[in-house]
Write a protein that holds these residues in place. Structure first.
Motif, PDB file in Angstrom:
ATOM      1  N   THR A   1       5.140  -2.430   3.638  1.00 50.92           N
ATOM      2  CA  THR A   1       4.621  -1.519   4.657  1.00 50.92           C
ATOM      3  C   THR A   1       4.383  -2.333   5.918  1.00 50.92           C
TER       4      THR A   1
ATOM      5  N   VAL B   1       3.737  -1.941  -1.077  1.00 49.65           N
ATOM      6  CA  VAL B   1       3.344  -0.811  -0.231  1.00 49.65           C
ATOM      7  C   VAL B   1       1.892  -0.958   0.216  1.00 49.65           C
TER       8      VAL B   1
ATOM      9  N   LEU C   1       8.339  -3.391  -5.367  1.00 51.05           N
ATOM     10  CA  LEU C   1       8.082  -2.731  -4.083  1.00 51.05           C
ATOM     11  C   LEU C   1       6.672  -3.102  -3.640  1.00 51.05           C
TER      12      LEU C   1
ATOM     13  N   GLN D   1       9.118   5.064   1.500  1.00 49.03           N
ATOM     14  CA  GLN D   1       8.339   4.420   0.444  1.00 49.03           C
ATOM     15  C   GLN D   1       7.763   5.438  -0.532  1.00 49.03           C
TER      16      GLN D   1
END
Length: 502
Positions: A441, A419, A417, A453
């Motif tokens: 993001t 972010v 992920l 998120q």
């Protein structure tokens, strides 16, 4: 046909290919001379394309706000090279070759092959080493061939050699082709539609002058048909996959009402015009490499053209393009890439002047040797003038992305992920296919994105998390920090943190 005959027949295209190859190899970070293309936007496109090629539905399963044709191109690039931008580099060379090929045709119409040979590298160096070009791989860059073709058509409208040439180029087929190019561009990034609005208005003027209103209606219908055609396969794709609503929500609605300030009422029209004029001033200063050609275009058009419509035709198209791109308030450097196409008619006007010198000193060998020298000098200029000059030939092993990737387990089911920032490139060099809709993001700043998120982190949905700018709230409940890096790049401090699921 042997190689010698083939090269002679396609010499102009070959010259444009060589120019594109030489210049872009030193300016785009997709090139093998750079350790990585670490531009977050380009990596975001690559990840979306990767998802598309791995059976995910763009906009529904993965969120980003550019057009589907861009993700298709990046998806094909991913198929060529799963963990690098080599495929994108190939497409950039191809796009550059086509762009320069139409520039060559346009310049040649006003001069000769010899003059075009000399000017093409100068135009290429100005366009591809400018601040607008940025780091390589922008959506706008891949649309330049379509814009260049349209400018070439406009030039024939304005300067037909004879009635037959005008009739040939203004037939239904041409309007259908430009319509298709308009539709494709709209499905890459629709902020470039101002350019084609300018084309439509100028075309209407020329058709009315020569053929009358009835012909305008007929050509308009053909043009609209061309625009619709590229939408059909995507309508079918999203209808079959159940993603029509997501396509509209992500690409149209959110771009208009969340990403831009086009609907804002906080400033007056006067203030908006003042800001746009100020922006234009800085664009000229920051990108004088190609704006010199554009300024020359507007000045020489006023001097050389006799009819008023021809004097302002390119200026009108430029204003339409500029206004639609920047009215929403965005000012990122690469937004202005479409404006570079107006350097082509400027070069053509200059070529007209150069041609007189060519006739006076008609020594073909001299001009060809000059062209060879110019392409070498253009490549050198591009190398040292582009934004990526300091990044050239850096060691991949010393790059922070390489170090971060070394911590990540190399397994088919590894998850990640991103972010706090756009895709930093870790998805690309590890080959990881994202599993979360909001895999990064995005700059569009949707509340839903931040909420989702936070949930991904709270539930520990991915094995790894890379965060930018700051450490995410609650990250240590499920994850542990395994690496971090801070450095200065692109005029500001950057920091990234890598976490692993406990």
């Amino acid at each position: 046909m042997n190689l010698k005959e083939l090269s002679k027949k396609h010499f102009e295209t070959l010259w444009c290919f060589i120019t594109s190859l030489f210049v872009l190899t030193f300016t785009t970070r997709s090139s093998f001379l750079f350790p990585y293309n670490n531009w977050d936007d380009a990596n975001s496109y690559f990840t979306m394309g990767k998802g598309l090629m791995n059976g995910m539905v763009i906009y529904r399963d993965l969120y980003d706000q550019k057009g589907p044709f861009l993700y298709l191109l990046y998806g094909i690039g991913y198929l060529i090279s799963h963990k690098s931008f080599f495929g994108i580099y190939i497409f950039e060379i191809i796009a550059g070759t086509i762009f320069l090929a139409f520039a060559f045709k346009l310049i040649k119409r006003h001069s000769s092959t010899s003059v075009a040979l000399v000017l093409i590298p100068l135009v290429a160096a100005g366009v591809y080493s400018s601040r607008s070009f940025y780091w390589g791989g922008a959506a706008e860059e891949f649309c330049l061939p379509m814009l260049a073709y349209t400018i070439y058509i406009i030039d024939i409208f304005m300067h037909p050699k004879d009635a037959k040439e005008y009739d040939r180029i203004s037939d239904s087929k041409t309007y259908l082709i430009v319509g298709i190019l308009t539709g494709i561009t709209a499905l890459v990034k629709y902020t470039m539609m101002g350019f084609f609005f300018g084309f439509a208005v100028i075309s209407i003027c020329f058709i009315i002058y020569r053929k009358g209103f009835v012909e305008v209606l007929r050509k308009a219908l053909i043009y609209i048909l061309g625009i619709v055609l590229p939408f059909i396969p995507w309508l079918m794709y999203f209808a079959i996959t159940g993603g029509l609503d997501d396509w509209y929500r992500c690409y149209i609605y959110n771009n208009l009402f969340f990403y831009s300030n086009i609907t804002a009422d906080s400033i007056s029209l006067y203030e908006k015009i003042y800001k746009l004029a100020k922006l234009q001033y800085w664009l000229i200063l920051d990108n004088f490499e190609y704006f010199v050609w554009i300024i020359v275009c507007f000045i020489l058009a006023l001097i050389f053209e006799i009819k008023a419509a021809k004097k302002i035709a390119y200026l009108f198209m430029y204003a339409s393009t500029f206004f639609v791109i920047f009215y929403g308030g965005g000012t990122l450097p690469y937004y202005s890439i479409p404006l570079t196409v107006f350097a082509l008619p400027g070069a053509a006007y200059v070529a007209d002047i150069f041609q007189k010198a060519y006739i006076k000193y008609n020594k073909r060998a001299l001009w060809c040797n000059t062209a060879g020298l110019v392409i070498a000098l253009s490549a050198v200029f591009a190398k040292y003038n582009c934004l990526s000059a300091d990044y050239l030939l850096q060691s991949r092993q010393d790059h922070w992305l390489t170090r971060m990737a070394s911590h990540i387990e190399k397994a088919p089911d590894t998850t990640l992920l991103n972010v706090g920032c756009l895709d930093v490139g870790l998805y690309t060099i590890t080959g990881i296919v994202p599993t979360c809709e909001y895999f990064q993001t995005n700059g569009i700043a949707l509340p839903t994105m931040f909420e989702e998120q936070s949930r991904y982190i709270k539930e520990g949905l991915t094995e790894y998390v890379i965060a930018g700018e700051r450490e995410p709230d609650g990250i240590y409940e499920k994850y542990e920090l395994i690496d971090s890096v801070s450095f200065y790049d692109n005029s500001y401090d950057q920091v990234y943190y890598l976490y692993k699921l406990k």
